[in-house]
Design a protein around this motif. Structure first.
Motif, PDB file in Angstrom:
ATOM      1  N   CYS A 456       0.857  -1.196   0.000  1.00  0.00           N
ATOM      2  CA  CYS A 456       0.000   0.000   0.000  1.00  0.00           C
ATOM      3  C   CYS A 456       0.888   1.239   0.000  1.00  0.00           C
ATOM      4  O   CYS A 456       1.804   1.334   0.802  1.00  0.00           O
ATOM      5  N   HIS A 458       0.112   4.038   1.101  1.00  0.00           N
ATOM      6  CA  HIS A 458      -0.219   4.892   2.246  1.00  0.00           C
ATOM      7  C   HIS A 458       0.034   4.235   3.597  1.00  0.00           C
ATOM      8  O   HIS A 458      -0.068   4.873   4.635  1.00  0.00           O
ATOM      9  N   CYS A 459       0.299   2.919   3.595  1.00  0.00           N
ATOM     10  CA  CYS A 459       0.450   2.194   4.859  1.00  0.00           C
ATOM     11  C   CYS A 459       1.607   1.205   4.736  1.00  0.00           C
ATOM     12  O   CYS A 459       1.920   0.754   3.648  1.00  0.00           O
ATOM     13  N   CYS A 474      -5.925  -2.635   0.548  1.00  0.00           N
ATOM     14  CA  CYS A 474      -5.226  -2.419   1.810  1.00  0.00           C
ATOM     15  C   CYS A 474      -6.235  -2.582   2.943  1.00  0.00           C
ATOM     16  O   CYS A 474      -7.285  -1.967   2.928  1.00  0.00           O
ATOM     17  N   CYS A 477      -6.478   1.034   5.046  1.00  0.00           N
ATOM     18  CA  CYS A 477      -7.103   2.250   4.519  1.00  0.00           C
ATOM     19  C   CYS A 477      -8.002   1.834   3.365  1.00  0.00           C
ATOM     20  O   CYS A 477      -8.204   0.679   3.115  1.00  0.00           O
TER      21      CYS A 477
HETATM   22 ZN    ZN Z   1      -3.299   1.497   3.177  1.00  0.00          ZN
END
Ligand code: ZN
Ligand code: ADP
Length: 738
Positions: A456, A458-459, A474, A477
Motif C-alpha cells: 500500500c 499509504h500504509c 489495503c 485504509c
Molecule cells: Zn493502506
C-alpha cells in the motif's frame, strides 16, 4: 444582585466546562447538575450539560481553574425538557476522561448520542378527536364526511399523518375542520416502546453446578453493592443460562441491567435466547440504530422504562438511573477496547461504572483475560467455575496436525488428515467448520520474476488480494487497485503470484476437494449487516449448509448443535509478531473456535494445522488446561512489571513527514520521566510505521503497579511543544501494539 453563574460542559474536545449566566426567566434552583441546556457558543446554539466537580481516579487531580471574568459571560438560552443526566453518569464521564487523558467534553459527546436530535424533534405528539360541536351547520364535502365518519365514536386521537394516509384526504381539510371547531387537538397517549421482560416466562432446569453459580450471582444482585465476579465455564457449559438467572433476579428487584457483548451485530442468537427466556426482546444499543431508535432508547433508559439493555461499548454511557447489574460477556475479547478517538477499555470502565453505581459486575468467559484471571486468583474478584458441558456433551478432542509430517499438496492448504476427517463427518450428515483468521484470497502478491511485492502506498502493509472483487486491497485504509496483469516494477507479463491463503482461497480449495459440500462463507466481507449474519446462522441451524468457512466471526459464542469438526487452517497465525499478548490471544481465539465443536450429542474434534506442534500454546490446547498456561504467563510478566503487574501507556506520535514525527518522538525521549519504577521504551518506528499516509513513532511508558500513570504523562507531554500537524495520541492500557 450578582447573577448566578454555572459551569456547562459542551460535547466537544474542551478540557473543562464553560461558565454561563442564569437569566432571570430561568429558575436557578431547577438547574441542578446534569440538566441539559442550550447555550450560545460563538454564533451557534449548542447543547450542554450543567456540570459539577467530581472525585477522579486515585492520585489524579486537575489543574485549578482560573477565576472567570463575569463581564464576558453569556447567558444560558433554555432548558431542554428532559430528565437531567443522573449524577453517577456525570461522575463516570469525568472519571473516564481523567483516566484516559481525554477531554471530558468528548466523553460527554458519547453520552449525548441519544439527545443530539432531541431539541428539534421533541414536540409532543398530538392527534385529532371530534369535538362536542354540532356539525349541522357545517358545509359538507365528501372529504369532510369521510373524516367525521371515521372519527365518530372514537375516543383516542389520530394524527394528521394517519388520517391523510388512511382516508386519502388532504391535510388542509383537517385544518379546515379544526378551524371550524369540529376537530379538537388532543395529546397522544405515551407508550414506552419497550415491553417489560417476564422473569418467570420460561425458567430452565439448571444443573446443580449451574444452580449454585446462579444462586451466588442472585445473592450479589440482592445485596445491591459493588462486587466483581468472574463466571468462567468451559464452552457450552451454560454460562449464558446462568447469568440470565441473575438478570431475572435483577428484573424482580425493579433494577436495570446492562449486558455488554463484544460485537452486537453478531448478537442475533443471543437476542433470540433472551426472548425465549423472558418473553420479550431486550433493548439494543449499537452503531446500526437509526436516529429515531437511538432517541427512543435513550429516553426510555433515563425514564427507567427499559429494564434490560444489551449493547456495544458505548452503552456504558447511557443514562441508567437504577442500574442493578452489569454483565460483560466474552470479557476477554479485545474488541471491547475502543481504539479510535477515546481509547477506553469497555470491560475496565464497566467495572468503574458498577462501582460508582454500587452494583455487581459479572465477567463471563471460557478463556478469561490474564488481567481478570489474576484478579480472581488474588481474590479481588469472586470466581465461579462451570466444569461440565450442558446435557452431558463432552469437550472436543483437540488434535495437532503436524504439517511437517503431513503437509498439504504443493500450493494447497488442506492437509490429508483434515481432508479425510472432513469427508467422514460430511458423510455422516454432520457439519464442519474451517477457520482462518484472514479475509480475502491471499495476504501477499509478488512478482515471480523480480520478487517485487505489492504494498500500500499509504500504509506499511501488503495489499491483500480479493478475488471476488478482482482487487488488491489495503486492510488499513480504503486504497485498492485492480489485480495487475504484469509486474508494475519489472513489467514481466503474467508474473504476479498470490502467496499464502485467505478464506477465499480456502473456499476455492474446499469446493474442489469436497464437490458435494454445501459451503457457507462467513467473514465481515459478506456478512455486512446483522440481518445477513442472522440469515447465515439460520442456514446453519436448519442444516442447509454443511461446510462453514470463516474468519474470527465464527469464533463468537455461537451454538451450532450439528457441528462436530473444527479445522483450524493455520494455528500458528498470530503467534509471530512482537505483541505482548500474542500467546494469550492465540490461545483464547483457538480455544473459542474449537469450542464450537460437539456442543450437542455427537462428540466433536478440533484439528489444528501447525508447523509449531511443540509450541506451549498448542500443547495447552491439546491438554485443555487453560488456567495453568495463563498462570505461567502471569508469572513471566510479573518479573518485568508487565501488566497485570505493572501499568502501560503507549504514546503514538504521527505526522505527515517522517522527520516531523521523529523529531517530536525524539524530544519526548529526551524528556522522558526519570523516576524509580518508571521505564520508557523507545522511541521507535511503529510496526505500522506508515498508516493512512501518516508516519508513526511509538514510545511505551511502563510503571510499577502502585504508580499512577496519568500525572506523569500530563507533565511529560506538556514538556514538548508540537506543531498542530503533529499528533500525539496516548493509549492507556494498550491492547494493540501496531
Ligand atoms: Zn493502506
Ligand atoms: P456457554 O455460554 O457456556 O458456551 P450456553 O449458555 O451457550 O453455554 O449453553 C450451551 C447450550 O446449552 C445452549 O443451547 C443452552 O441453551 C443449553 N443449556 C445450557 N444449560 C441449560 C439448561 N440448564 N437447560 C437447558 N438448556 C441449557
Amino acid at each position: 444582585m450578582c447573577p448566578h453563574i454555572l459551569p456547562v460542559l459542551l460535547p466537544y474536545p474542551f478540557k473543562e466546562p464553560f461558565y454561563y449566566q442564569v437569566p432571570l426567566e430561568l429558575e436557578y434552583s431547577s438547574l441542578i447538575p446534569g440538566t441539559i441546556v442550550i447555550v450560545p457558543l460563538s454564533n451557534r446554539e449548542e447543547i450542554g450539560v450543567i456540570w459539577e466537580k467530581h472525585a477522579l481516579p486515585k492520585g489524579i487531580t486537575l489543574p485549578e481553574e482560573e477565576p472567570k471574568k463575569i463581564k464576558k459571560i453569556k447567558s444560558i438560552i433554555s432548558i431542554i425538557p428532559i430528565p437531567s443526566l443522573p449524577s453517577i453518569l456525570l461522575q463516570f464521564i469525568d472519571w473516564v476522561a481523567a483516566y484516559t487523558l481525554s477531554p471530558p467534553g468528548l466523553v460527554l459527546a458519547i453520552a449525548l448520542r441519544g439527545v443530539q436530535t432531541y431539541a428539534s424533534t421533541n414536540a409532543p405528539k398530538t392527534g385529532w378527536v371530534l369535538s362536542d360541536l354540532s356539525t349541522d351547520k357545517l358545509r359538507m364535502t365528501p372529504a369532510r364526511e369521510k373524516i367525521l365518519q371515521f372519527l365518530r365514536g372514537k375516543e383516542s386521537p389520530f394524527t394528521t399523518g394517519f388520517l391523510v394516509d388512511a382516508l386519502r384526504v388532504s391535510s388542509s381539510v383537517i385544518q379546515g375542520l379544526a378551524k371550524a371547531g369540529i376537530l379538537e387537538e388532543k395529546l397522544l397517549p405515551y407508550h414506552s416502546p419497550f415491553l417489560e421482560p417476564d422473569p418467570s416466562f420460561h425458567i430452565p432446569q439448571l444443573s446443580e453446578e449451574q444452580q449454585e453459580a446462579a444462586d451466588f450471582l442472585s445473592t450479589k444482585v440482592n445485596n445491591k453493592e459493588f462486587s466483581v465476579t468472574l463466571l468462567q465455564g468451559v464452552t457450552g457449559s451454560g454460562k449464558t443460562e446462568v447469568y440470565m438467572q441473575a438478570i431475572a433476579t435483577c428484573i424482580e428487584q425493579g433494577q436495570q441491567i446492562l449486558i455488554l457483548l463484544p460485537e452486537i451485530a453478531l448478537s442475533s442468537q443471543w437476542v433470540e435466547r433472551f426472548e425465549k427466556r423472558f418473553g420479550v426482546k431486550p433493548a439494543l444499543w449499537h452503531s446500526d440504530l437509526t436516529n429515531k431508535q437511538r432517541k427512543l432508547t435513550w429516553q426510555a433508559v433515563i425514564k427507567n422504562e427499559v429494564s434490560v439493555l444489551v449493547g456495544a461499548r458505548s452503552a456504558l454511557f447511557l443514562p441508567f438511573t437504577h442500574l442493578g447489574l452489569i454483565i460483560i460477556d466474552e470479557e476477554h475479547e479485545t474488541s471491547f477496547k475502543q481504539e479510535e478517538g477515546i481509547t477506553y477499555h469497555a470491560r475496565d470502565m464497566a467495572i468503574v461504572r458498577a462501582r460508582l453505581s454500587d452494583c455487581p459486575a459479572v465477567l463471563v468467559s471460557a478463556t478469561p483475560s490474564l488481567e481478570t484471571l489474576t484478579n480472581a486468583y488474588h481474590h479481588k474478584y469472586h470466581h465461579l467455575t462451570l466444569t461440565a458441558r450442558h446435557g452431558g456433551a463432552s469437550m472436543p478432542d483437540v488434535q495437532i496436525v503436524d504439517l511437517r509430517a503431513t503437509p498439504p499438496h504443493r500450493g494447497l492448504f488442506l492437509s490429508p488428515p483434515l481432508i479425510t476427517a472432513t469427508q467422514q463427518r460430511l458423510k455422516k450428515g454432520e457439519q464442519v467448520l474451517f477457520f482462518l483468521n484472514r479475509r480475502g484470497y491471499a495476504p501477499l502478491t509478488l512478482c515471480r520474476a523480480c520478487g517485487h511485492r505489492l504494498e500500500c502506498p499509504h500504509c506499511s502493509a501488503w495489499l491483500v488480494e480479493h478475488r471476488s472483487t478482482q482487487r488488491l486491497v489495503c486492510h488499513h485504509c480504503e486504497y485498492f487497485i485492480p489485480i495487475p496483469k504484469e509486474c508494475p516494477h519489472c513489467n514481466a507479463p503474467d508474473s504476479m503470484v498470490p502467496i499464502g491463503p485467505g478464506i477465499e482461497r480456502i473456499t476455492e480449495e474446499a469446493r474442489a476437494t469436497f464437490p458435494d459440500a454445501k459451503i457457507l462463507v462467513m467473514s465481515s466481507d459478506n456478512l455486512t449487516s446483522p440481518k445477513a449474519t442472522a440469515e447465515a446462522i439460520r442456514q446453519i441451524d436448519q442444516k442447509e449448509v454443511n461446510l462453514i468457512i470463516g474468519t474470527q466471526i465464527v469464533a463468537k459464542g455461537w451454538h451450532f448443535p450439528f457441528l462436530t469438526l473444527v479445522g483450524v487452517i493455520d494455528a500458528d497465525l498470530g503467534l509471530s509478531g512482537a505483541d505482548l499478548r500474542a500467546s494469550e490471544k492465540t490461545l483464547q481465539l483457538l480455544h473459542q473456535v474449537g469450542g464450537r465443536a460437539g456442543r450437542a450429542q455427537s462428540a466433536g474434534i478440533v484439528m489444528l494445522q501447525s508447523y509449531l506442534a511443540d509450541h506451549p500454546v498448542m500443547e495447552t490446547l491439546v491438554k485443555g488446561d487453560f488456567n495453568e498456561f495463563m498462570l505461567q504467563e502471569a508469572a513471566e510478566r510479573q518479573m518485568g512489571f508487565w501488566p497485570p503487574y505493572g501499568r502501560l501507556a503507549a504514546i503514538i506520535v504521527s505526522a505527515d513527514t517522517n522527520d516531523e514525527a521523529m523529531q517530536i518522538a525524539y524530544e519526548l525521549g529526551q524528556n522522558a520521566p526519570q523516576m524509580e519504577g518508571v521505564i520508557v521504551l523507545g522511541p521507535a518506528p511503529a510496526p505500522l510505521a506508515l498508516l493512512r499516509s501518516r508516519y508513526r513513532q511509538r514510545l511505551l511508558l511502563r510503571t510499577q503497579k502502585h504508580i499512577t500513570i496519568q500525572p506523569i504523562l500530563h507533565q511529560w507531554l506538556s514538556s514538548v511543544k508540537a506543531k498542530k500537524s503533529v499528533k500525539i495520541d496516548v493509549d492507556i492500557d494498550p491492547i494493540s501494539f501496531l
